[in-house]
Structures are given as C-alpha cells and as structure tokens.
Design an enzyme around this catalytic site. Structure first.
Site, short mmCIF file in Angstrom:
data_model
loop_
_atom_site.label_atom_id
_atom_site.label_comp_id
_atom_site.label_asym_id
_atom_site.label_seq_id
_atom_site.Cartn_x
_atom_site.Cartn_y
_atom_site.Cartn_z
N CYS A 142 0.63 -1.27 -0.58
CA CYS A 142 0.20 0.03 0.23
C CYS A 142 0.87 1.43 0.01
CB CYS A 142 -1.08 -0.38 1.27
SG CYS A 142 -2.33 1.35 0.80
N HIS A 235 -4.79 -4.12 0.25
CA HIS A 235 -3.53 -5.02 1.18
C HIS A 235 -4.03 -5.79 1.84
CE1 HIS A 235 -2.49 -1.58 4.41
NE2 HIS A 235 -3.76 -0.51 3.34
N GLU A 237 -3.07 -7.80 3.62
CA GLU A 237 -2.98 -9.27 4.63
C GLU A 237 -3.97 -8.56 5.70
OE1 GLU A 237 -1.91 -4.95 5.26
OE2 GLU A 237 -1.75 -6.25 3.64
#
Length: 313
Positions: A142, A235, A237
């Site tokens: 990001c 993102h 994650e």
C-alpha cells in the site's frame, strides 16, 4: 512447493508452459534448505494487529520462516506500548550489517502527506536503498508500494479527492509470472488509501511490469524486471474486520468517509462484512516467498552475489 520429476521427462516442457512449478532430480538433489529470514518494517499504527496479520500469511506456507521486526528508531508508537516495542523490535542499526531473504514494508496512514514531508522519510529511503543490496526480495504494501515506486523509479502518485476504501475485482495482465500461479482470472483484494499510481506510467516504465489491475482501483501488482521488488497497492493482509474498524474510526473523527465498497452485505454498514480476499492474500504471499525468495536466495546469506537469476530456473 515444486513437483520433483526425472531429468529430461517430456512432460516437463508441457508443465512449465502451463506455469506449473516442476524441479528436475538433479536440481532437487543440489538444493540446500534452511529457514527463510524475513525482516518486517512495521509502519502501521496498531503494531500487534499488523504483526498478527502478516505472520498469519507467512505461517500459511510450507517454509520455515524466521522473522525479525524492525522499527524507525526515533519514531514513538502511539498505539503500542514501549515495552512491546523494546522487547520485540529492532532498530535499523542492529540489522544494517545483516542480509535477509525477504523484507516486508507495510503501509502507513500517511496517504495525503508528500513523501518528502514525512518526518521519517530519510529513514525510509535509507532502508529501501539498503534493501537493494542486502535483501533478496522486497514486498512493499500500500503506502510503502507508492513510496518505493517514487524513490526507486521516480513515479509520482495522484492524491484522490476521497479515500478509496473497499474490496475490488482485479484481473491478471499476464499468465506467465510465477507470482500469479494458482490465481483465478479475476480475484478480490481490499484497498484503503488516499492516492493512486498512474497505470500508463507503470506500463511504460522500462524497469517495471504490471501484473494485475482493477477498473475501479487501478494498478494492484507491479514487479520490477529484476524480480527484486514487488509492489502491492492494496492490503491483502487485512483481516475481515479491518476496513470496518477504519470506517468506524473515521466516522468517530467526523471525517464523513464513504462506505467501503463491495464490503458489507448489501453495501449496508449495519450488515456483516464479507471477506472475499483471504485465499488470494494467502496465495500471493506464499508465491512471493516461494518463487521470489526461496528459489532465488543464496544458501549463504553473507554472499548476496550468489542469488540465482530467473534465467537459470
């Protein structure tokens, strides 16, 4: 992990053309195996939450991974205790003499601030420059992806009028990169940012390759041609609740945020969120760790010149 096959097996050519990872007996017999050493520069406010998210993805691979956590030494964390930071995190001076198989640089809540105005920008530049000689592969997430593209390749970002938040459909722009093995033709990924990179500038840059993009969210996966730097604009994650937590935080601060797109059932914040990206996030990190770290890194990390180029794989 690779399928081990006899040397010169005719099926090898077909499998490799289909982007299936196979390994000859000769190559397998000469492989040395050791734990992968990965450094994480955690720039997110909630350190523990981000640690958990990234370690969850790294732990979902068949490789053993040794992790070191890195901090910007003169930046105090407002959301994580000093005891936690001092116990589990290292300053750059403690690792600058080391080499690592992989480095992950997280996002940061700095989307509308010019890079040069970020108080610890000099430290970020120093770590990125160091990584190009001391790390086999770097994964930028990001904000860090934008920062890396700016610092290493001179690409500028565009600040958005509204925060881009939501879960968006992406498509592969190529079929033949190891990073994309196992990817569906279209897949979901979450975004939460105030800026974007110009897709055409990425396409035209001689040192970069655009691997995945979205009509709504723009460029998503960008890989340097030397396979050393992977830029992920979103993102992968994030856990299921993260976008909602950010949305509720922004509401409480009176920021009048847009509702995250394609995230809540029926696009209604009163309904449950739907996690559509976890399998993609897991596969992305697994492929990065396997094909761009494990398969390329030298067995002896003290000799980074021994990295195996893709041409010989």
């Amino acid at each position: 992990m690779p399928v081990r096959i006899p040397d010169h097996l005719p099926a090898a050519e077909v499998l490799e053309s289909e982007n299936i990872f196979v390994m000859s007996e000769t190559r397998a017999a000469n492989q040395d195996i050791r734990p992968m050493k990965v450094l994480i520069l955690n720039l997110m406010p909630n350190k523990i939450e981000t640690e958990t998210q990234l370690l969850r993805l790294l732990g979902n691979t068949p490789l053993q991974v040794d992790v070191d956590l890195l901090r910007i030494h003169d930046k105090e964390s407002k959301h994580t205790s000093i005891d936690h930071m001092n116990t589990f995190y290292r300053d750059f001076e403690a690792v600058r003499h080391k080499n690592y198989d992989g480095l992950i640089i997280t996002g940061a809540p700095l989307g509308q601030i010019d890079f040069e105005d970020v108080v610890y920008w000099d430290h970020i530049r120093e770590i990125i420059d160091w990584s190009q000689e001391h790390v086999t592969s770097v994964l930028f997430l990001c904000w860090a992806a934008h920062a890396g593209l700016y610092h290493l390749y001179g690409l500028n970002r565009k600040i958005l009028q509204q925060k881009r938040s939501g879960v968006f459909v992406h498509r592969r722009t190529s079929q033949h990169f190891p990073l994309l093995r196992g990817f569906d033709d279209e897949f979901f990924a979450p975004h939460s940012r105030f800026a974007e990179m110009d897709v055409e500038e990425i396409r035209q840059h001689p040192q970069l390759q655009l691997l995945a993009e979205s009509d709504e969210a723009g460029a998503y996966l960008v890989l340097s041609r030397n396979n050393r730097n992977l830029f992920v604009m979103g993102h992968p994650e994030y856990q299921k609740s993260t976008l909602n937590e950010e949305y509720q935080r922004d509401l409480s601060q009176g920021l009048d945020p847009n509702v995250p797109q394609n995230y809540y059932r029926n696009d209604d914040p009163k309904d449950d969120a739907i996690a559509r990206w976890h399998s993609h996030g897991s596969l992305l990190v697994s492929n990065w760790l396997n094909y761009y770290v494990y398969q390329l890194t030298p067995y002896d990390l003290s000799d980074m010149t021994a990295m195996t180029p893709w041409e010989s794989r």
